[in-house]
Design a protein around this motif. Structure first.
Motif, PDB file in Angstrom:
ATOM      1  N   PHE A  82       0.816  -1.203   0.000  1.00 24.87           N
ATOM      2  CA  PHE A  82       0.000   0.000   0.000  1.00 24.87           C
ATOM      3  C   PHE A  82       0.856   1.262   0.000  1.00 24.87           C
ATOM      4  CE2 PHE A  82      -2.540  -3.284   2.010  1.00 24.87           C
ATOM      5  CZ  PHE A  82      -3.755  -3.157   1.367  1.00 24.87           C
ATOM      6  N   GLN A  83       0.321   2.325  -0.606  1.00 21.20           N
ATOM      7  CA  GLN A  83       0.997   3.624  -0.578  1.00 21.20           C
ATOM      8  C   GLN A  83       1.111   4.136   0.852  1.00 21.20           C
ATOM      9  OE1 GLN A  83      -0.921   6.611  -2.963  1.00 21.20           O
ATOM     10  NE2 GLN A  83       0.593   8.172  -2.522  1.00 21.20           N
ATOM     11  N   GLU A  84       0.035   4.001   1.622  1.00 25.10           N
ATOM     12  CA  GLU A  84       0.065   4.348   3.038  1.00 25.10           C
ATOM     13  C   GLU A  84       0.325   3.069   3.820  1.00 25.10           C
ATOM     14  OE1 GLU A  84      -0.058   7.408   3.849  1.00 25.10           O
ATOM     15  OE2 GLU A  84      -0.741   8.229   1.939  1.00 25.10           O
ATOM     16  N   PHE A  85       1.294   3.103   4.731  1.00 25.35           N
ATOM     17  CA  PHE A  85       1.678   1.901   5.459  1.00 25.35           C
ATOM     18  C   PHE A  85       0.478   1.271   6.161  1.00 25.35           C
ATOM     19  CE2 PHE A  85       6.238   3.634   6.152  1.00 25.35           C
ATOM     20  CZ  PHE A  85       6.528   3.363   4.828  1.00 25.35           C
ATOM     21  N   SER A  86       0.424  -0.062   6.126  1.00 27.64           N
ATOM     22  CA  SER A  86      -0.646  -0.793   6.809  1.00 27.64           C
ATOM     23  C   SER A  86      -0.061  -1.598   7.970  1.00 27.64           C
ATOM     24  CB  SER A  86      -1.358  -1.729   5.825  1.00 27.64           C
ATOM     25  OG  SER A  86      -0.453  -2.681   5.291  1.00 27.64           O
TER      26      SER A  86
END
Length: 499
Positions: A82-86
Motif C-alpha cells: 500500500f501507498q500508506e503503510f498498513s
C-alpha cells in the motif's frame, strides 16, 4: 493473467472511475500512471477486494473473480504494497509480516519459523531490518521494506506495488528492482505505481495511463518519450517544471543564523545561514541528519547543542509552540501522520493554529471570520476542492500539501521548513508546488527544503547544504550545484568538530 474491464466507482456524488480497463500479462512489470486523484489506488483496492466496484469485471487466468475482502484476494494469489503503510506500530517486523497468517505448530506460534522466513524475505531484498523491535522504532525506509516483505511473503502471482520507492535511497531502490526482475522472470505479473518517471523507464515493460478516472491509453515503455507520457498524464505539456531562480542576493537579511548545531554529544557540528527570500536546500543520503537538524531549530529534536539566532534574537525555541510564535512553520515528511488531521475539513486544518484570533467572546468562534480568512488563503495556494468544508482525506496528495502550506500562510509564518514537499505527488502537482514555493520567496518568505530528489534540489534551491553523518559538510551556491558535487560531499565530505 489479469483483466479489469469497465471498472466504475463513485463515492457518493463523486465519480472516481469511469469505465476503466487494465490488462496485465504474466512476467511483466506494468506501470500504472496518472496524476494524484486519477484513480490508480482505487483501481488497485478494487482488485484486492478492499473497495468494491459499482460496475465492471475482474478476470484472472480467464476466470471471472470477485473478492469480498482482502483475504480472498490473497488466497487467489494477489498481494499489494500500500501507498500508506498498513503496519501496526507496536508489533515487530516479524509479527507484522505474518499478521493473520501466523505459522503454527500444534496450536502454538512457531516463532522461530516465522523469524527465519522473515529474514529470508528481507535478505532477498538486500536489507538488514531489526526483527524484534516495534516497527514504530524503525526508520521510514525500514518500515517500507517491512511493508514490501509482507507482500513478498505471500508468494503472490499478481503483485501490486503502490509507490514502494517513495522513502528509499537509490541503492535501496536498486535492490527492490533486482527483486522485481527476479519475480518477473518467474512469471509474476507486477503492477507498479510510481511518480518517478525515470523508474518507469528503468523497470517497466508497458504503461497504462489514467486521467481524472478515465482510461487514456496503454503503451510499450520503449515507444513513448517522457514528454509524451507527461502529456498523457496531465492533458497538457509542462514546459518549465522548475521556475526561474532569482539573481543571488548574498547581502539579503539573515533570518536564521545557526552558529552551531550538534545533534549528538561529541559529534560533528553544522553551521549555516538562511537568508530572506531564498530556498535553502538540505541534501544528503537518508539518515545523514537533514531532518534532525531542521527539527532541532524547532525544539522538536533533542540535539546536544543548538546555538542559533532567529530574526536577530538569540536562542533556539524550546518547543514547536515557541517556534510557531517566532514565525517558523513546518511541512513535515509525513503529511498524513504529522501535518494534517485527515478527518477534519480543509477549513479546520487551515485555521487550527489560529482559533485565538477568531474568538468573538471568551469561548466562541466567529465562524464567518474564520471562513473568510481560510477561503482566501485556500484560493491563494490553489487548493482544488469543491469547497472549504470538504474532508482533507478526500483530497489528492498535492492538494493535501497545499492545505498544510495554507495553514502556515494563514498563521503568517515567514520561515517555512518543507521536508520532502513533493513525496508521493504527481508531476503536474509537483510543478504547481515548485511555482508556489518560488512565489512565496518572491513575497519575502524564506524556505528550508529537505529533499531526497537531486533534480528537485538542483532545480529549486538557491543554495544547498550537503549533509553527511549528522552534519553539514559543504554549502554549494546556486549556479555551481551539480548532482556529482552533491553526491561527492554526501559520501566523502569532511566533518567538523569542536572542543
Amino acid at each position: 493473467m489479469l483483466e479489469m474491464k469497465g471498472i466504475r466507482k463513485a463515492f457518493g456524488p463523486v465519480k472516481v472511475l469511469h469505465g476503466v480497463d487494465l490488462e496485465v500479462r504474466a512476467g511483466e512489470v506494468h506501470a500504472l500512471l496518472g496524476e494524484n486523484g486519477a484513480g490508480k489506488s482505487t483501481m488497485m483496492k478494487i482488485l484486492c477486494g478492499i473497495v468494491h466496484a459499482d460496475e465492471g469485471t475482474i478476470v484472472i487466468d480467464g476466470n471471472e473473480r470477485s473478492f469480498e475482502h482482502y483475504d480472498e484476494a490473497i488466497q487467489a494469489g494477489v498481494g499489494i504494497v500500500f501507498q500508506e503503510f498498513s503496519l501496526i506500530p507496536y508489533l515487530t517486523a516479524v509479527e507484522n509480516i505474518f499478521l493473520a497468517r501466523e505459522i503454527k505448530t500444534g496450536g502454538f506460534l512457531a516463532r522461530k519459523a516465522m523469524r527465519k522466513r522473515a529474514r529470508e524475505v528481507l535478505d532477498k531484498l538486500g536489507v538488514d531490518v531489526p526483527l524484534n523491535v516495534p516497527v514504530a522504532d524503525l526508520s521510514v525506509a525500514e518500515q517500507q521494506f517491512v511493508e514490501i516483505a509482507k507482500a513478498l511473503s505471500l508468494d503472490a502471482r499478481i503483485l501490486v506495488l503502490d509507490e514502494p520507492t517513495a522513502t528509499l535511497t537509490p541503492s535501496e531502490t536498486e535492490h527492490l528492482f533486482k527483486v522485481m526482475r527476479d519475480l518477473r522472470s518467474q512469471g509474476v505479473a507486477i503492477v507498479f505505481i510510481s511518480h518517478h518517471l525515470e523508474e518507469i523507464y528503468e523497470i517497466g515493460d508497458r504503461i497504462t495511463v489514467l486521467r481524472d478516472g478515465e482510461y487514456v491509453g496503454t503503451r510499450d515503455v520503449g515507444s513513448i518519450s517522457t514528454d509524451e507520457l507527461v502529456e498523457m498524464m496531465v492533458g497538457r505539456r509542462i514546459e518549465n517544471n522548475f521556475p526561474p531562480k532569482p539573481p543571488a542576493a548574498p547581502n539579503a537579511e539573515v533570518v536564521i543564523d545557526a552558529a552551531q548545531i550538534q545533534l549528538r554529544k561529541n559529534g560533528p557540528v553544522s553551521t549555516f545561514q538562511l537568508r530572506r527570500g531564498e530556498i535553502l536546500g538540505f541534501a544528503g543520503l537518508v539518515g545523514s541528519g537533514r531532518t534532525e537538524t531542521a527539527l532541532s531549530i524547532l525544539g522538536a529534536y533533542p540535539a546536544a547543542s543548538v546555538k542559533v539566532e532567529i530574526n536577530g534574537t538569540p536562542g533556539a525555541p524550546a518547543n514547536p509552540s515557541e517556534a510557531l510564535a517566532r514565525g517558523i512553520g513546518l511541512l513535515p515528511e509525513s503529511r498524513k501522520d504529522q501535518g494534517l488531521i485527515t478527518s477534519f475539513s480543509i477549513m479546520q486544518n487551515v485555521s487550527i493554529n489560529n482559533y485565538g484570533k477568531y474568538r468573538t467572546l471568551k469561548f466562541f468562534l466567529d465562524l464567518s471570520e474564520e471562513r473568510k480568512h481560510t477561503t482566501k488563503v485556500i484560493k491563494d495556494v490553489q487548493v482544488k476542492a469543491p469547497g472549504p468544508d470538504v474532508p482533507v482525506d478526500t483530497l489528492s496528495g498535492g492538494n493535501q500539501q497545499k492545505v498544510v502550506i495554507a495553514r502556515w500562510l494563514n498563521h503568517h509564518t515567514p520561515i517555512l521548513i518543507f521536508d520532502e514537499p513533493t513525496r508521493g505527488i504527481d508531476v503536474g502537482a509537483k510543478s504547481e508546488i515548485y511555482h508556489l514555493m518560488r512565489q512565496l520567496t518572491e513575497e519575502g518568505y524564506s524556505i528550508i527544503m529537505i529533499s531526497s530528489e537531486l533534480p528537485e534540489v538542483m532545480g529549486l534551491s538557491d543554495r544547498v547544504c550537503v549533509f553527511r553523518s549528522g552534519a553539514i559538510v559543504a554549502t554549494i551556491e546556486g549556479d555551481e550545484i551539480t548532482s556529482e558535487d552533491i553526491m561527492k560531499h554526501a559520501t566523502t565530505g569532511k566533518l567538523r568538530y569542536v572542543a
